[in-house]
Design a protein around this motif. Structure first.
Motif: not given
Length: 356
Positions: A194-211
């Motif tokens: 569960t911590r790993a999934v939450r960490r992934l979602r947090a890292e995703e939110s900070r990543a560069p965004a494109g199509p």
């Protein structure tokens, strides 16, 4: 969108959906005969066939809650805006011939002689060249619209559903199969996962965004003669490229895991390792194709991609669990592999072929 393949389903009777005939007539495409269409397995009603004017068409009716249907149709139409920027790149797909927002219908050209990437993989006919081309296609997509001119969905993707790792919503619990409940029990009791999934979602939110495609699977690829297309743009959004890269990688992990049931029990780890080694070149060539169009695979992107591959494997297990009373031994094995990949992505990027 193939005329004949093993993923067909019984089509909804067109006589009960008169809006299809209205739209085809409005587009000047003629009509589809009720007995001369086929349907393909998926979440939407769809009809494929040749009309009275000789036009080969694939008609899709988006289904689900109205708000979600509107969002997905907007994504399909937004891709049509992106297509202008994709000219001259590896990105291609069946032409959209028209749509009806009121009736939630979209019409595409049908490519009768084509095969999906899933069909090719089923027959061990998905070759390194196809993998390289897939990398080029997703790399081209991720490079589009750097100025953000096309209005794409920027909402947080719904999966993985973080709240479900604490408790299932009542309706979700009520409609779940016993296998799904068993799966969620295992996930909810695993604090490290569960911590790993939450960490992934947090890292995703900070990543560069494109199509990003947002719902990549091998059956979203279509090989027509020598051209590889990417289709089904209902989850197109502006987000982290790691989702698509991880989904491609996760597809091959899932296929490797599916090879586990046969043979002696103590041979399972060895067989799994051999199958991953056999499929690794398909990820290496994908990576090479992605880089060949000028895309950079930095360390952060690689780690998120590996983690998303782990989530993709869990998601595929969920899809199967919806049809069963209990998790199978191979599904439990898949969960163990997915757990390792999600918790320690840095330990598997080389094994998976995401880096040397």
């Amino acid at each position: 969108m193939t005329a004949e393949n093993r993923y067909q389903a019984l089509p909804t009777d067109l006589r009960t959906v008169p809006a299809v005939a209205r739209l085809l007539r409005r587009l000047g495409l003629g009509t589809l005969g009720h007995a001369d269409v086929v349907s393909h397995i998926g979440r939407n009603d769809n009809w494929a066939g040749t009309t009275s004017t000789g036009a080969a068409v694939f008609v899709k009716r988006l289904g689900g809650p109205p708000e979600d249907v509107r969002r997905r149709l907007a994504a399909v139409l937004a891709y049509e805006d992106l297509r202008a920027q994709a000219a001259g790149t590896a990105l291609s797909g069946p032409r959209c011939l028209g749509w009806s927002e009121e009736d939630h219908l979209v019409v595409f050209e049908l490519l009768p002689s084509s095969r999906t990437g899933a069909e090719l993989a089923d027959d061990d006919a998905f070759e390194p060249g196809h993998a390289h081309r897939t990398g080029e296609i997703l790399g081209a997509l991720h490079a589009l619209d750097p100025s953000g001119a096309v209005p794409l969905d920027t909402a947080r993707p719904p999966l993985p559903p973080l709240d479900h790792f604490t408790a299932l919503p009542l309706e979700r619990y009520r409609t779940a199969s016993f296998a799904e409940l068993e799966l969620w029990r295992l996930l909810q009791q695993d604090e490290e996962l569960t911590r790993a999934v939450r960490r992934l979602r947090a890292e995703e939110s900070r990543a560069p965004a494109g199509p990003v495609h947002g719902d990549f699977r091998l059956d979203q690829l279509l090989l027509d003669r020598q051209t590889l297309h990417l289709m089904d743009w209902e989850e197109l959004r502006r987000g982290d490229a790691a989702r698509d890269i991880g989904a491609y990688t996760g597809e091959w992990i899932h296929r490797a895991v599916r090879k586990l049931p046969g043979g002696a029990k103590d041979d399972v780890p060895a067989r799994g390792a051999r199958e991953l080694a056999r499929l690794r070149p398909l990820i290496e060539q994908f990576r090479n194709g992605y880089r060949s169009v000028g895309r950079t695979l930095d360390r952060g992107l690689l780690l998120r991609s590996a983690a998303f591959a782990g989530w993709h494997l869990i998601d595929r297990v969920m899809a199967g669990a919806a049809q069963r009373p209990a998790l199978t031994p191979v599904e439990r094995a898949a969960l163990g592999i997915a757990r390792t990949v999600l918790i320690t992505p840095e330990a598997v990027t080389t094994t998976l072929g995401l880096e040397d």
